[in-house]
Motif scaffolding. Sequence first.
Motif, PDB file in Angstrom:
ATOM      1  N   THR A 364       0.855  -1.186   0.000  1.00  0.00           N
ATOM      2  CA  THR A 364       0.000   0.000   0.000  1.00  0.00           C
ATOM      3  C   THR A 364       0.894   1.241   0.000  1.00  0.00           C
ATOM      4  O   THR A 364       2.081   1.169   0.309  1.00  0.00           O
ATOM      5  CB  THR A 364      -0.863   0.061   1.269  1.00  0.00           C
ATOM      6  N   ARG A 365       0.283   2.377  -0.300  1.00  0.00           N
ATOM      7  CA  ARG A 365       0.995   3.658  -0.261  1.00  0.00           C
ATOM      8  C   ARG A 365       1.580   3.884   1.128  1.00  0.00           C
ATOM      9  O   ARG A 365       2.711   4.324   1.291  1.00  0.00           O
ATOM     10  CB  ARG A 365      -0.011   4.772  -0.616  1.00  0.00           C
ATOM     11  N   LYS A 366       0.794   3.547   2.153  1.00  0.00           N
ATOM     12  CA  LYS A 366       1.218   3.784   3.530  1.00  0.00           C
ATOM     13  C   LYS A 366       2.498   2.996   3.874  1.00  0.00           C
ATOM     14  O   LYS A 366       3.435   3.535   4.463  1.00  0.00           O
ATOM     15  CB  LYS A 366       0.072   3.351   4.450  1.00  0.00           C
ATOM     16  N   GLU A 367       2.509   1.751   3.472  1.00  0.00           N
ATOM     17  CA  GLU A 367       3.683   0.915   3.753  1.00  0.00           C
ATOM     18  C   GLU A 367       4.898   1.412   2.955  1.00  0.00           C
ATOM     19  O   GLU A 367       6.029   1.435   3.452  1.00  0.00           O
ATOM     20  CB  GLU A 367       3.369  -0.566   3.426  1.00  0.00           C
ATOM     21  N   MET A 368       4.634   1.835   1.724  1.00  0.00           N
ATOM     22  CA  MET A 368       5.726   2.368   0.902  1.00  0.00           C
ATOM     23  C   MET A 368       6.340   3.599   1.576  1.00  0.00           C
ATOM     24  O   MET A 368       7.563   3.713   1.720  1.00  0.00           O
ATOM     25  CB  MET A 368       5.167   2.757  -0.474  1.00  0.00           C
ATOM     26  N   VAL A 369       5.491   4.516   2.055  1.00  0.00           N
ATOM     27  CA  VAL A 369       5.973   5.742   2.701  1.00  0.00           C
ATOM     28  C   VAL A 369       6.749   5.383   3.973  1.00  0.00           C
ATOM     29  O   VAL A 369       7.796   5.961   4.260  1.00  0.00           O
ATOM     30  CB  VAL A 369       4.788   6.689   3.007  1.00  0.00           C
ATOM     31  N   ARG A 370       6.239   4.414   4.715  1.00  0.00           N
ATOM     32  CA  ARG A 370       6.923   4.006   5.960  1.00  0.00           C
ATOM     33  C   ARG A 370       8.348   3.561   5.651  1.00  0.00           C
ATOM     34  O   ARG A 370       9.301   3.957   6.316  1.00  0.00           O
ATOM     35  CB  ARG A 370       6.133   2.869   6.632  1.00  0.00           C
ATOM     36  N   GLN A 371       8.497   2.783   4.591  1.00  0.00           N
ATOM     37  CA  GLN A 371       9.846   2.271   4.274  1.00  0.00           C
ATOM     38  C   GLN A 371      10.749   3.370   3.690  1.00  0.00           C
ATOM     39  O   GLN A 371      11.931   3.424   4.005  1.00  0.00           O
ATOM     40  CB  GLN A 371       9.747   1.095   3.303  1.00  0.00           C
ATOM     41  N   ILE A 372      10.200   4.240   2.859  1.00  0.00           N
ATOM     42  CA  ILE A 372      11.038   5.309   2.281  1.00  0.00           C
ATOM     43  C   ILE A 372      11.497   6.239   3.402  1.00  0.00           C
ATOM     44  O   ILE A 372      12.645   6.673   3.452  1.00  0.00           O
ATOM     45  CB  ILE A 372      10.276   6.109   1.190  1.00  0.00           C
TER      46      ILE A 372
END
Length: 561
Positions: A364-372
């Motif tokens: 999800t977008r949220k998980e992507m942002v968390r990792q970036i």
Amino acid sequence: MTTIGTYIATRLVQIGIKNHFVVPGDYNLVLLDKLQENPKLQEVNCSNELNCSFAAEGYARANGIAAVVVTFSVGAFSAFDGIGSAYGENLPVILISGSPNTNDEGDHHLLHHTIGTHRFDYQYEMAQRITCAAVQLKHAEDAPRLIDHAIRECLAKKKPCYIEVPTNMSSAFCAPPGPIEAVLCPLKTNPKALEAAVNASVKFIEGRLKPTLLAGPKLKCAGAEKSFLRLVEALGCAVAVLPAAKSLFPEDHPQYCGVYWGQVSTKKADAIMEWSDLTICAGCVFTDYSTTGWTSLQPASHRFEAGFDDIKFPGHYFDQIALSDFLNALADRISTNDKSLIEYNRLRPTPPIIEAASPTAPITRKEMVRQIHKLITSETTLFAETGDSWFNGIQMDLPKGAKFEIEMQWGHIGWSIPACIGYAVGAPERRIITMVGDGSFQMTAQEVSLMVRLKKPIIIFLINNFGYTIEVEIHDGPYNNIKNWNYAAFVEAFNADDGYAKGFQVHTGAELADAIKKAKSNVDGPTLIEVQINRDDCTNELISWGHFVALANGRPPHKST
Ligand code: TPP
């Protein structure tokens, strides 16, 4: 002996340019040779002039000044786009264009790379509208004066300038460059104006109960970040930044209360800014975008505006005052008033804890942002492209020293790819991370080639939501669908004879984590990580902002009375 070409080269080096961005063409080839004669100047070759102008724009963000050299019309017209950006974004970029031989107009010739008429002035006239100074070098004896004038204006106003060099002029002899100090003339504050402005400002600000401070993007071109910090600490109030000023004020500072962007603010900055009875705006630019469709522009009675070179607040106007001089002088005189900070500390939200998603679940977008977010260090410069990347980037807390680049005034999709490679050339010590949507990437994708050529380890997160999602939220239609690409394979095509570009396509959190690990170890070239998310998986902020901007766009025409 000095020629016009070597004169320009010397001036570029003297003002701090180490690299000039070019696309060759027959009208500028001799000029390029002359620039190459200077060993302190290194040419950077871009794939097309649009990218070239954005690469120079990005270099100016890192280096403070840049130059781009193109050929007549076919090149310059494309470069005008990046020059428009430099104007809007307050970046001094010198556009140098080759042009026809000075004899051709008098000989009544028709020429290639022109619009097919006998006059060749149209490009110069166009350039006058989008630069702070435009000159044509038609006589060698005038060239030093005209070149110095254009560069002086560009440096002083922090706006682009234009120098047109006819093809037979680059090797013409001219006087050698005089002392560079005559070209470096920063804005001088008028001491009387400063004193009057500070006296009136102190009285006005101290007459309000609960002032706040707001940082804007022009703090950077005014070189006023440190003096702003001094004023912040002298006044002791709550401080927010406009979206385009993110990272110009340290986010770990105890007075920081987030990005003020109306209803899409971070950290409840809107609650405190709208509670305040005076916002002291430093270097702010208010547009439909930065005010979320005009919903967050404070009334004029609540606004104190310290601009690049002028000060205005209700009933008062002063100019010829450099922003940093004003902020320093005000800091020396203003009394502390921490009411807004005390109130903000009651409202201050506790940072949310974002749990990692299941590693095998669709990403999800949220998980992507968390990792970036976890990748960002004090050495990082984060580029956020127009689209939902703006909102993803704005919401990330930055550690001290991390920098954030956004092109909110011009808002050209595709800016980030050439701009970040230009930035990387200007600031080789920074670690660059770029977040870009699929639609934006398709505009300027071929400039990844330059990252490969120069072996720049830029990490690109390509957020593939299968279309122009920001446009979907503002106003949807079939035109918001785009052709999908195999982005990972696309960037690896740039490795044809050599190169270290790596591309990954990820669908889960675990795949993203693995790709990030590989990106970190790819130090000899760019890594593109395509993150495939659902078409509607965007930030709530994009939806709200899009709604208000659409309302502003859709206002009916005024009725005539
Ligand atoms: N053309 C240019 C040169 N610049 C623009 N800003 C636009 C058109 C209008 N526009 C703004 S955002 C956007 C378009 C077409 C779509 C961006 O899509 P994408 O990069 O995929 O990002 P997303 O909105 O999906 O996050």
